[in-house]
Design an enzyme around this catalytic site. Structure first.
Site, mmCIF file in Angstrom:
data_model
loop_
_atom_site.group_PDB
_atom_site.id
_atom_site.type_symbol
_atom_site.label_atom_id
_atom_site.label_comp_id
_atom_site.label_asym_id
_atom_site.label_seq_id
_atom_site.Cartn_x
_atom_site.Cartn_y
_atom_site.Cartn_z
ATOM 1 C CD GLU A 79 -32.836 -2.869 10.647
ATOM 2 O OE1 GLU A 79 -31.749 -3.445 10.424
ATOM 3 O OE2 GLU A 79 -33.878 -3.471 10.968
ATOM 4 C CD GLU A 111 -33.569 -6.759 7.370
ATOM 5 O OE1 GLU A 111 -33.162 -7.854 7.769
ATOM 6 O OE2 GLU A 111 -32.834 -5.763 7.279
HETATM 7 C C1 GAL Z 1 -30.972 -6.236 10.051
HETATM 8 C C2 GAL Z 1 -32.139 -6.682 10.913
HETATM 9 C C3 GAL Z 1 -31.953 -6.269 12.358
HETATM 10 C C4 GAL Z 1 -30.588 -6.637 12.820
HETATM 11 C C5 GAL Z 1 -29.588 -5.931 11.945
HETATM 12 C C6 GAL Z 1 -28.157 -6.116 12.394
HETATM 13 O O1 GAL Z 1 -30.923 -6.958 8.880
HETATM 14 O O2 GAL Z 1 -33.331 -6.134 10.465
HETATM 15 O O3 GAL Z 1 -32.913 -6.902 13.158
HETATM 16 O O4 GAL Z 1 -30.467 -8.009 12.733
HETATM 17 O O5 GAL Z 1 -29.749 -6.424 10.656
HETATM 18 O O6 GAL Z 1 -27.726 -7.405 12.337
#
Ligand code: GAL
Length: 922
Positions: A608, A515
């Site tokens: 993710e 990200e």
């Molecule tokens: C995503 C990020 C992770 C973690 C997750 C939950 O956007 O890549 O590192 O922060 O959200 O908050």
């Protein structure tokens, strides 16, 4: 217990036995210290007996700084994880900084030699007392590595801009020194002596005998230094390492200190370079595979030398090595003061392939390379590897050795809960073991290189790994994060990372960023991505690259750069479903199909998904009727106690529940699978309650206890295992006559629920449904039972009973025998039970722990993100009936360890653990 439960337990038992045998073997292999013969190389672990000193505050620290940092202005704790990263600040260098002496350490990893840094004249710090041999450090703390200076706490309760909930409320920022004397005998005077540090958080600078040798700023990197020019042979040599961990440097708990292994490596002047081998396999079919090995040889002598290189390949079966092939010897002249690359290949017949269980087995090999000068052995270098074929098909996913493997993955941070960042093999093994029990087969190392031993574990257990290096590039997420060093260090960090990890069969892909802010900056951002991508390809042309995107869309330049499209949350859509529409932030419709259409030649992976949140065993009413909803105060969230409901329907603002993720993946079979945010809870990032200390995202809590979600994943990932799981618990005294929704996770397709023997109806899962819900159950105490069916046949059962008053404690462990090596751990669960041995699901009694025998209690926990009792405390409240004690063995002390748990009004419990010396054979 009925027949189905017995079968289920037997199956789990067999699986655990199989896993345990693999683990034992791998632990033995990893723990072995590689002490070569004196004419070959020695790799000596120097973790013991360091002196440690940390300044009370950054203001008080010495001025031997790596670089000037921008001033911290605002408090950004709790900023949404998917907020847009911003531009770096310009900083004026107004002070004397040591950076020019540190940068040359990375020269070996800068391809263009005209860009190598030249060490300036002078020796900064030479008069500083801490670097001197005669400095009396006897009052400094005596510690062993791996060491995390912050984990003991206390938790910082204030809301300040230096460290808040985001960084885990622990004192990780600060400046500290580590010192150790190392004796190097006279006989070594012709040797090259290297120091390898697998991880030091952060901005490490190393002095030896008062000389500034070099260092490395990125806290997650492994790196090494050549100490040879500064060694005094036949004498004690003084190592002094300064670390400087900035505040506001991370979105999660980074830890602080030398938190991984440190090695001393002694070689002859002709030797294989550290991380200097690269084994690739091609044309892998059932009865043959082509193996190629590249070997970089250093010649640090004063003359050119003729070298003969012989590499033999051994299969690794448990502790046994069996020679299976010898590569054609290579003879060549190695030019002095240069690196020379040689290459050799062989075809192996009937290779035993490496692949993920349960359908495949992670077979491993080791290549042993020997260098001879005038027939005398001068170096021996071992490279473990696996033979596997892996194909990435944009329409049908990932194929390992011809079999489609759905990625059933989780994201893992590097911390080990109450043990902090200090790496511990047993703790990492525990994480992987529980994940495997759930059906997980893949790990994304969010968002940094893992400990090398972690990859040894994933190799020997057969997990697939997306090895990730950075969370930020040039644009920043927190004021003092890695963006400060990216411009000067990205190449060295990336090349070193890939060279370190590229022989691991478990690593299937390089992730170059998570990200990153460069998603937002069009062609400029993509150009930075391209630069990283080119470097990665030079270091390893065999594995695909990726960078996870939560913002870049199919028509933007960013996704064009990498081989694999890795989407964070965008596949399911972000803040797009009805329940999320009123939220501020990125909004995206579900994008799997759009990406697939725009990039028909690229594999798509969900790097993710979910970002679901819950506190284990806590249920909050009313329960959303939806299958996924953002957690809000009163809707899933309890702001007073800082709890989130474990109905497992609530998410971060940009997330989707597991149910929604499963449905989306099932509707898009071209997606290779995904990685849940997150496998285990971790320190820091306590969304939605930043006054807590640790996350709510895990499927497993910080103490290692399963949340209800564990069973939801198990039902989806291991549909062949008969299982059913009821939630919530059934102790709702105040709610008799009121509605308590009951949800069931099962690998069956239908189930009937009974309350005190009365049927509440049989329900079946519709297509794209993953739980069965009885949302209008009227509470009465007693027994709730579910009977699940699959294809019309009885499949599994679960029972939940109203527990009585707490009467006793019970200690339990799987670690009944541990090694007397000062590192092995026993993880002990404490249950609070009623008189019928039911766990009391609301019990929060204060428990006191004591220990006798050759072990020490190093931490306690209970998995509650809001518990700010320091981890080393020997007293802890249970959280929803459970607590955890972690006991460590003492080096070379055998015997029985007795752990006692006591609590007012409860019957105490004692557990005995055997501690045994283990001999490591070669
Ligand atoms: C995503 C990020 C992770 C973690 C997750 C939950 O956007 O890549 O590192 O922060 O959200 O908050």
């Amino acid at each position: 217990m009925n027949i189905y439960e017995i079968i289920r337990l037997l199956r789990i038992g067999i699986l655990i036995f199989l896993i345990a045998s693999i683990f034992n073997v791998s632990i033995l292999a990893i723990n072995k210290i590689n002490k070569g013969s004196r004419n070959s190389r020695e790799k000596i672990l120097i973790n013991e007996g360091w002196r440690f000193y940390k300044y009370n505050s950054i203001e008080e620290a010495d001025s031997l700084i790596y670089d000037v940092r921008p001033e911290l202005k605002e408090n950004q704790d709790g900023k949404p994880a998917d907020a847009e990263p911003t531009e770096a600040e310009k900083i004026l260098i107004t002070k004397f900084v040591l950076k020019p002496w540190i940068l040359p350490t990375g020269n070996e990893f800068i391809k263009d030699s005209s860009k190598h840094y030249i060490r300036p004249k002078g020796n900064p710090g030479e008069n500083f007392p801490f670097v001197k041999l005669n400095y009396d450090d006897s009052k400094w703390e005596l510690i062993n590595l791996p060491h995390d200076w912050a984990i003991k706490g206390p938790f910082l309760k204030n809301n300040d801009k230096e460290v808040g909930g985001g960084m885990g409320r622990l004192p990780s920022p600060g400046v500290a020194w580590y010192r150790k004397k190392i004796f190097i005998p006279k006989e070594d005077s012709n040797k090259c002596i290297y120091l390898e540090i697998e991880g030091a958080m952060s901005y490490a600078m190393v002095w030896l005998n008062g000389h500034l040798v070099g260092g490395w700023p990125y806290g997650y990197a492994s790196w090494y230094l050549n100490l040879t020019p500064y060694i005094k042979f036949g004498e004690d040599n003084q190592l002094a390492i300064r670390l400087d961990n900035p505040p506001a440097s991370s979105r999660w708990y980074p830890g602080g200190g030398i938190y991984r292994n440190v090695w001393l490596i002694k070689t002859n002047s002709i030797h294989v370079a550290n991380w200097g081998t690269f084994i690739t396999t091609k044309n892998v079919i059932n009865n043959s595979a082509d193996i190629n090995i590249e070997i970089i040889i250093n010649n640090h002598s004063k003359k050119n030398e003729k070298v003969k290189v012989i590499t033999e390949i051994f299969s690794l079966e448990g502790k046994k090595k069996k020679k299976i092939a010898e590569l054609k010897p290579v003879e060549t002249t190695i030019i002095n003061q240069k690196k020379t690359k040689i290459e050799s290949s062989i075809t192996i017949k009937n290779p035993k392939l490496w692949g993920p269980p349960p359908t495949q087995f992670p077979n491993l090999y080791v290549a042993i390379t020997k260098l001879f000068v005038e027939n005398k052995l001068v170096d021996t270098y071992e490279t473990k590897f696996g033979i596997r074929s892996i194909k990435f098909n944009p329409d049908s996913g990932i194929f390992v050795n011809g079999e489609r493997i759905e990625i059933k993955g989780v994201n893992l941070h590097h911390d080990l809960g109450a043990l902090g960042a200090a790496f511990n093999l047993k703790a990492a093994l525990r994480q992987l073991k529980l994940l495997r029990e759930m059906g997980c087969n893949a790990i994304r190392t969010a968002h940094n290189p893992p400990a090398p031993e972690f990859l040894e574990l994933t190799d020997s257990l057969g997990f697939l790994v997306v090895d990730e290096i950075f969370d930020v590039w040039e644009r920043k997420k927190t004021p003092l994060d890695f963006h400060l060093i990216f411009p000067e260090w990205h190449e060295q960090d990336l090349r070193a990372f890939i060279r370190r990890d590229r022989n691991h069969p478990s690593v299937i892909m390089w992730s170059l960023g998570n990200e990153v802010g460069e998603q937002y900056t069009g062609e400029d951002g993509a150009a930075i991505g391209k630069r990283l991508n080119d470097i990665a390809k030079e270091e390893d042309p065999t594995r695909p690259t990726t960078a996870s995107m939560n913002y870049a869309k199919p028509d933007m330049p960013f996704p064009k750069v990498f081989d694999v499209i890795s989407l964070n949350y965008q596949g399911e859509g972000i803040r797009d479903a009805e329940e999320y529409k009123d939220l501020q932030g990125i909004k995206t419709p579900p994008l799997y199909s759009a990406f697939h259409k725009a990039f028909p030649d690229k594999l798509i992976l969900s790097s993710e998904n979910a970002a679901a949140v819950s506190s284990r065993g806590t249920y909050i009413f009313p329960v959303t009727k939806s299958i996924s909803a953002p957690v809000k105060d009163g809707l899933g969230g309890d702001p007073k106690n800082l709890y989130v409901s474990a109905y497992e329907l609530y998410t971060a603002p940009f997330g989707s529940s597991a149910d929604k993720v499963f449905a989306t993946l099932d509707k898009h079979p071209f997606v290779a699978g995904g990685f849940v945010w997150s496998g285990w809870d971790y320190l820091g990032e306590p969304t939605p309650y930043y006054s807590a200390r640790s996350s709510y995202f895990g499927i497993i809590d910080l103490a290692g206890f399963k949340k209800d979600r564990f069973y939801l994943y198990q039902s989806y990932w291991r549909p062949e295992i008969p299982m059913a799981h009821i939630l919530p618990h059934w102790n709702w005294k105040e709610s008799t006559g009121k509605i308590i929704p009951v949800h069931v996770f099962t690998s069956g397709d239908e189930a009937e629920l009974f309350l005190n023997g009365k049927s509440l109806g049989r329900k079946s899962k519709a297509r794209y449904e993953y739980r069965l819900r009885w949302d209008d159950v009227v509470y009465e105490p007693g027994e709730l039972k579910v009977v699940a069916y699959k294809n019309g046949k009885l499949w599994a059962e679960d029972i939940v009973r109203t527990a009585g008053a707490p009467v006793q404690l019970k200690l339990e462990t799987d670690d009944k025998i541990i090694k007397a090596d000062g590192k092995d751990l026993a993880f002990i669960t404490v249950k609070i039970e009623d008189d019928k041995e039911n766990v009391c699901p609301l019990a929060d009694n204060l428990i006191k722990f004591s220990i006798e025998g050759p072990g020490e209690i190093i931490a306690t926990d209970n998995g509650n993100p809001a518990d700010l009792t320091p981890f080393p405390s020997h007293q802890r409240r249970a959280f929803n009936g459970l607590a955890l004690v972690i006991v460590r063995s003492m080096k070379d002390k055998e015997g029985i360890i007795r752990i006692k748990a006591e609590s007012e009004f409860l019957k105490s419990s004692v557990l005995e653990i055997k501690c045994k010396k283990v001999k490591y054979s070669d």
